[in-house]
Design an enzyme around this catalytic site. Sequence first.
Site, PDB file in Angstrom:
ATOM      1  N   LYS A 138     -18.213  26.588  67.271  1.00 36.60           N
ATOM      2  CA  LYS A 138     -17.800  27.960  66.965  1.00 36.60           C
ATOM      3  C   LYS A 138     -17.569  28.141  65.473  1.00 36.60           C
ATOM      4  CE  LYS A 138     -15.418  28.851  71.347  1.00 36.60           C
ATOM      5  NZ  LYS A 138     -14.101  28.779  72.000  1.00 36.60           N
ATOM      6  N   LYS A 144      -5.044  20.990  60.038  1.00 41.62           N
ATOM      7  CA  LYS A 144      -4.949  22.430  59.781  1.00 41.62           C
ATOM      8  C   LYS A 144      -3.908  22.727  58.716  1.00 41.62           C
ATOM      9  CE  LYS A 144      -6.506  24.540  64.125  1.00 41.62           C
ATOM     10  NZ  LYS A 144      -6.130  25.470  65.201  1.00 41.62           N
ATOM     11  N   LYS A 167     -22.518  18.695  66.559  1.00 40.26           N
ATOM     12  CA  LYS A 167     -22.567  19.503  67.775  1.00 40.26           C
ATOM     13  C   LYS A 167     -22.460  20.984  67.446  1.00 40.26           C
ATOM     14  CE  LYS A 167     -17.912  19.573  69.500  1.00 40.26           C
ATOM     15  NZ  LYS A 167     -17.031  19.751  70.567  1.00 40.26           N
TER      16      LYS A 167
END
Length: 336
Positions: free
Chosen positions: A199, A114, A196
């Site tokens: 979100k 991040k 997968k």
Amino acid sequence: MDKKKIVFSGIQPTGNTHLGNYLGAIRNWAARQAEKTNYFCVVDLHSLTVPQDPENLRFQTRSMAAILLACGIDPQQSTLFIQSHVAAHTEGCWLLNCVTPLGWLQRMTQFKDKSARQESVLTGLLDYPVLMAGDILFYDADEVPVGEDQKQHVELTRDIAQRFNALYNVEFFVVPQPIIPPVGARVMGLDDPAVKMSKSLADKRGHAVRLLDPPDEILYAFKRAVTDSGREIRFSDDPEKAGVNNLLGIYQAVTGKGQAEVEADFAAARGYGDLKVGVAEAVIETLRPIQARYHDLMADTAELDRLLAHGAAQARVISQPKVDEMKRMMGLVLPR
Ligand code: AMP
Ligand code: TRP
């Protein structure tokens, strides 16, 4: 009878909650509430580690709580609360900061990923796993259900717990276990059955089924689902047939049928078109009552807020004494 195991689940209010989250996590939490002592915490403070729009964060936080309730989390059986409502989390995080070496945090892969993507990195992003460790440790949780990406943070939580116990020479913190769902339990992306459902990709139309998507949007996503050039409707671990396998897996999960029964349901299908519509209809029917409960809850946020205040009060009773005892152990003077 053995003491029930304590389970702590932290859920970020990021929106985009999808069918994978429901089938892979939330539905199982709801079904097994009675077996364990459960804490469900909407971790709004964790969301502040990246820039947020205040109104949107406020909305998503209530929305996440309403989704959990709509999916069957029962506030009579489980403790459901918002992280920032319980001051012990931030207070105790400071205490844990003072026993956690900086190097442990700098090594976290999520922090490295991040922070590499951002120009200015907030201190909160580095400290994120310590806040998470507190969430877990202040409730004496035995088990922490998480996705693979959070496993390292639970391992860090174990290290912090053990370090604290060693420093103060008592078994003060329970050392928790991460509980990772098996790979087979994964729902894959409808637009790409090799990744997968997630979100972060769910804003792309056709990737995910979000729990709050209206029926026509769900039908659209399934109709566009990637399959293969064949026409055989059967379960298979052939990567070529991953799309069909994913559709059958979703159908199986929402109907609760066995594999043979699922294949039988599509034996008369005239091709993948029929399969896609059949799966879409089953998903729409599963989500219909959940969406109705969700919209009821969001129409009356006073009642929702009352439920959350009750959850926070229950959470405080457990976590505040734990943090007070830490303060005492660490040499702070407790107020009278
Ligand atoms: P996340 O969306 O990464 O915050 O995950 C929240 C929970 O949902 C975790 O327990 C995950 O294991 C579960 N989950 C997330 N994506 C999927 C998926 N595609 N299939 C099954 N479970 C999932
Ligand atoms: N970091 C977790 C995630 O992004 C959320 C989280 C915060 C959490 N506190 C937790 C998960 C405690 C489990 C236990 O998914």
